[in-house]
Design a protein around this motif. Sequence first.
Motif, PDB file in Angstrom:
ATOM      1  N   UNK A  15       0.859  -1.183   0.000  1.00  0.00           N
ATOM      2  CA  UNK A  15       0.000   0.000   0.000  1.00  0.00           C
ATOM      3  C   UNK A  15       0.897   1.235   0.000  1.00  0.00           C
ATOM      4  N   UNK A  16       0.565   2.236  -0.839  1.00  0.00           N
ATOM      5  CA  UNK A  16       1.462   3.393  -1.016  1.00  0.00           C
ATOM      6  C   UNK A  16       1.447   4.380   0.150  1.00  0.00           C
ATOM      7  N   UNK A  17       2.184   4.048   1.206  1.00  0.00           N
ATOM      8  CA  UNK A  17       2.310   4.939   2.348  1.00  0.00           C
ATOM      9  C   UNK A  17       3.578   5.771   2.188  1.00  0.00           C
ATOM     10  N   UNK A  18       3.431   7.078   2.254  1.00  0.00           N
ATOM     11  CA  UNK A  18       4.576   7.963   2.037  1.00  0.00           C
ATOM     12  C   UNK A  18       5.707   7.677   3.014  1.00  0.00           C
ATOM     13  N   UNK A  19       5.366   7.418   4.274  1.00  0.00           N
ATOM     14  CA  UNK A  19       6.394   7.210   5.288  1.00  0.00           C
ATOM     15  C   UNK A  19       7.181   5.922   5.062  1.00  0.00           C
ATOM     16  N   UNK A  20       6.597   4.987   4.304  1.00  0.00           N
ATOM     17  CA  UNK A  20       7.280   3.735   3.989  1.00  0.00           C
ATOM     18  C   UNK A  20       8.053   3.851   2.676  1.00  0.00           C
ATOM     19  N   UNK A  21       7.459   4.478   1.694  1.00  0.00           N
ATOM     20  CA  UNK A  21       8.098   4.583   0.375  1.00  0.00           C
ATOM     21  C   UNK A  21       9.251   5.579   0.361  1.00  0.00           C
ATOM     22  N   UNK A  22       9.079   6.714   1.040  1.00  0.00           N
ATOM     23  CA  UNK A  22      10.066   7.796   0.971  1.00  0.00           C
ATOM     24  C   UNK A  22      11.476   7.382   1.409  1.00  0.00           C
ATOM     25  N   UNK A  23      11.660   6.641   2.511  1.00  0.00           N
ATOM     26  CA  UNK A  23      13.017   6.251   2.892  1.00  0.00           C
ATOM     27  C   UNK A  23      13.699   5.394   1.822  1.00  0.00           C
ATOM     28  N   UNK A  24      12.925   4.588   1.103  1.00  0.00           N
ATOM     29  CA  UNK A  24      13.497   3.743   0.057  1.00  0.00           C
ATOM     30  C   UNK A  24      13.915   4.580  -1.153  1.00  0.00           C
ATOM     31  N   UNK A  25      13.080   5.568  -1.496  1.00  0.00           N
ATOM     32  CA  UNK A  25      13.430   6.455  -2.603  1.00  0.00           C
ATOM     33  C   UNK A  25      14.672   7.262  -2.261  1.00  0.00           C
ATOM     34  N   UNK A  26      14.716   7.779  -1.041  1.00  0.00           N
ATOM     35  CA  UNK A  26      15.866   8.575  -0.608  1.00  0.00           C
ATOM     36  C   UNK A  26      17.149   7.747  -0.651  1.00  0.00           C
ATOM     37  N   UNK A  27      17.045   6.467  -0.279  1.00  0.00           N
ATOM     38  CA  UNK A  27      18.220   5.598  -0.310  1.00  0.00           C
ATOM     39  C   UNK A  27      18.688   5.348  -1.739  1.00  0.00           C
ATOM     40  N   UNK A  28      17.746   5.258  -2.660  1.00  0.00           N
ATOM     41  CA  UNK A  28      18.086   5.019  -4.068  1.00  0.00           C
ATOM     42  C   UNK A  28      18.566   6.285  -4.771  1.00  0.00           C
ATOM     43  N   UNK A  29      18.302   7.450  -4.192  1.00  0.00           N
ATOM     44  CA  UNK A  29      18.583   8.724  -4.864  1.00  0.00           C
ATOM     45  C   UNK A  29      20.066   9.029  -5.003  1.00  0.00           C
ATOM     46  N   UNK A  30      20.892   8.325  -4.277  1.00  0.00           N
ATOM     47  CA  UNK A  30      22.334   8.558  -4.369  1.00  0.00           C
ATOM     48  C   UNK A  30      22.816   8.323  -5.800  1.00  0.00           C
ATOM     49  N   UNK A  31      23.529   9.294  -6.341  1.00  0.00           N
ATOM     50  CA  UNK A  31      24.031   9.166  -7.711  1.00  0.00           C
ATOM     51  C   UNK A  31      23.146   9.827  -8.744  1.00  0.00           C
ATOM     52  N   UNK A  32      21.983  10.303  -8.324  1.00  0.00           N
ATOM     53  CA  UNK A  32      21.070  11.000  -9.234  1.00  0.00           C
ATOM     54  C   UNK A  32      21.118  12.499  -8.973  1.00  0.00           C
TER      55      UNK A  32
END
Length: 313
Positions: A70-87
Amino acid sequence: MSKVLIVAEHLGGKLNASTAKCVSAAQALNPDAIDVVVLGAGDAAAIGTEAAQIAGVSRVLTVANEANANPLAQVLAPQVAALASGYTHVFGPSTTFGKDVMPCVAALLGVNQVSDLMAVEGSHTFKRPIYAGNAIITVEAPADQIVVATVRTASWPEAARGGSAAVEAANVEAALPTYTRFVGLAAGSSDRPDLQSAKRVVSGGRGVGSAENFKVIYDFADRIGAAVGASRAAVDAGYVPNELQVGQTGKIIAPELYIAVGISGAIQHLTGIKDAGTIVAINKDPDSAIFEIADIGLAGDLFQILPELQAAV
């Protein structure tokens, strides 16, 4: 050198059209690469395959985790932030989903968000609407920081299909919160097209008169295969639920055809339809503001005009 990561929006195992519109915005940067991340559960791989077909996408990263069911911002956001390195840029749609997730991503990355991006002027320079769309402001993000932005989907076309990007499963090391959990989703079900992505929309306003009278709007919309919308006045009056509201405090849409029925044309409503292709207005008051922006105007009784149009279609 710029590299863009786009957070895909999906629901019910299907990719939302807003993702392809974010790709169009990313392409305006002329980046070296455009990657899409799909955060899902067991359906992540299938949705990733669909995202890989968007032209211009270099790579699709799929993150399968039952916590993403389920698209919960508090769950999805930490994963996106972790992947953002290098972008250099992280884009998400300016939809209910994006407005929920992307501010959390920006906060975790320690940057200010650029909201409602509608034009790209440079790698860190963008245009966005302010004052209910009455003015357009140019904003410049710090060149030494990652750009986190929501894309105004009404201002961008869907990127073409026909792509064949690589799909890769990604492992994300991110601490997910336990203080936020999914309890349930209350949503109306409908066989009509989704309001935010529909090519044709029929909206009713205060002039429709009542919830019972709104049946003429539904019937006409069904006849032409359109989604149903409403003005804030109609929602406040209780004629329809608030998920149908179009406007500054509702949904911003850009259908090919927008038919406004019994809507006076308050600035709040006009903000939500300014990017529509052809606007048709039906109102008994020929001096209504809606006629000033309509491509086609019909002054008359909607309860007479709509049945006649429906019979002619």
